[in-house]
Design a protein around this motif. Structure first.
Motif, PDB file in Angstrom:
ATOM      1  N   UNK A 188     -24.757  98.391  69.204  1.00 58.59           N
ATOM      2  CA  UNK A 188     -24.007  97.373  69.288  1.00 58.59           C
ATOM      3  C   UNK A 188     -24.401  96.256  68.137  1.00 58.59           C
ATOM      4  N   UNK A 189     -25.631  96.244  67.402  1.00 59.48           N
ATOM      5  CA  UNK A 189     -25.927  95.219  66.641  1.00 59.48           C
ATOM      6  C   UNK A 189     -25.307  95.986  65.050  1.00 59.48           C
ATOM      7  N   UNK A 190     -24.817  97.303  65.521  1.00 56.45           N
ATOM      8  CA  UNK A 190     -24.157  98.195  63.823  1.00 56.45           C
ATOM      9  C   UNK A 190     -22.913  97.532  64.045  1.00 56.45           C
ATOM     10  N   UNK A 191     -22.891  97.610  64.885  1.00 52.00           N
ATOM     11  CA  UNK A 191     -20.818  97.496  65.084  1.00 52.00           C
ATOM     12  C   UNK A 191     -20.440  96.316  64.917  1.00 52.00           C
ATOM     13  N   UNK A 192     -20.231  95.310  64.085  1.00 46.69           N
ATOM     14  CA  UNK A 192     -20.217  94.327  63.663  1.00 46.69           C
ATOM     15  C   UNK A 192     -19.699  94.642  61.439  1.00 46.69           C
ATOM     16  N   UNK A 193     -20.744  95.893  61.263  1.00 48.05           N
ATOM     17  CA  UNK A 193     -20.480  96.078  59.908  1.00 48.05           C
ATOM     18  C   UNK A 193     -19.190  96.764  60.020  1.00 48.05           C
TER      19      UNK A 193
END
Length: 341
Positions: A188-193
């Motif tokens: 989830x922490x990397x989805x925004x990128x």
């Protein structure tokens, strides 16, 4: 102007043909959608597993043949493209798959997938020119070439591997990218990128996107218009602001209600009691596809599938609850879409 991609009454039934099932499965049911040459737009296809999202993507890419209907590229049926047209189609319509790791050969460095794209489509005359294109593409998706090139896939994070695939698509300067669950296997922490990288392709390079997901949160973040599928049929369609914030179809409300709120004062609970779904998706099914699960089911719902009712200028819902609204004037979903913002 001829549309880039036009899906005309797409239907896909599995279990027909030589090896017939006694009860064939309808994976996609009469869906029509057009991707125009311009302006570039982002459209989300959303639904739970088995709703027909990936089947639609495979039909658009020509990986699966429709049972009924056709997919046209610049006015020509995919099945009738000549060699040059097929090559142009493969360049202008790119795909980003769900699992970024399976795309890579673990014996090659990640450079390989980028160099292959350049070689196969003759994007550079020299090796140095090709390397410059690779560096530019990586920087465009937020990666540092010095920390990415020369590494094997297992040495990169899931988000980095997926952004390398976005960079590969960008190298070809496509007109359309089909992103099939591109962040579902990423932390989830990397989805925004990854989402930011995809949106940048639309804003900066004029690339249209078909974003396929089961996640309404990322659907809302990504798109301008949304198509909600349920068991191969369109349940609701239109401006993502309206559909997500004020859902009309009972199935869309179910999807929205299944998202837990980050508020301890409002604990999550299922708001709608659902019935058994046995038999849904089969050819003998009549009426609304959601009838067996719908808390608002009426006798008419089981007799004939509802048309899309135009409930607002940029939204339509396939539900008899809105039968006082006019039926959508066209079978093309685009006529309901809100214009690009």
């Amino acid at each position: 102007m001829t549309a880039l991609i036009e899906a005309r009454h797409l239907t896909k039934v599995f279990g027909e043909g030589f090896f017939r099932r006694s009860n064939p499965l309808v994976a996609l049911d009469d869906l029509s959608l057009t991707i125009e040459e311009a302006p570039p737009a982002i459209t989300t296809i959303v639904g739970e597993s088995g709703s027909g999202k990936t089947t639609f993507a495979r039909l658009i890419l020509g990986l699966t043949t429709p049972t009924h209907g056709q997919v046209c590229y610049r006015g020509v049926d995919l099945r009738q493209l000549d060699r040059n047209q097929r090559r142009q189609f493969l360049r202008e319509v790119q795909v980003i798959f769900q699992d970024p790791y399976e795309v890579y050969n673990p014996f090659y460095r990640v450079d390989h997938v980028l160099q292959e794209a350049i070689s196969n489509f003759g994007l550079a005359k020299t090796k140095a020119q090709g390397q410059n294109l690779i560096v530019e593409a990586l920087v465009s998706v937020g990666l540092r070439p010095e920390e990415t090139l020369g590494r094997y896939p297992h040495q990169l994070s899931g988000g980095q591997r997926q952004r390398v695939m976005v960079a590969r698509a960008l190298l070809l300067r496509p007109r359309l990218i089909i992103a099939d669950e591109p962040v579902s296997m990423i932390d989830a922490s990397l989805r925004a990128t990854v989402i930011d990288s995809l949106k940048a392709l639309n804003r900066q390079f004029g690339i249209s996107l078909i974003y396929i997901t089961h996640d309404l949160t990322t659907a809302y973040q990504m798109s301008e218009n949304i198509v909600v599928l349920y068991r191969g049929a369109v349940a609701e369609v239109g401006d993502v602001e309206w559909v997500v914030k004020k859902p009309e179809h009972p199935y869309t409300r179910l999807l929205i209600g299944s998202i837990p709120q980050p508020d301890p004062k409002h604990p999550w609970e299922r708001k709608e009691k659902l019935s058994d779904t046995t038999g849904n998706g089969r050819l003998e099914r009549q009426g609304c596809h959601f009838a067996d699960r719908c808390p608002n089911v009426m006798p008419m719902c089981r007799q004939k599938p509802p048309p899309l009712y135009q409930t607002a200028p940029h939204r339509a819902t396939a539900c008899y609850l809105y039968r006082d609204s006019p039926a959508a004037a066209s079978e093309k979903l685009n006529d309901v879409f809100a214009p690009p913002r």
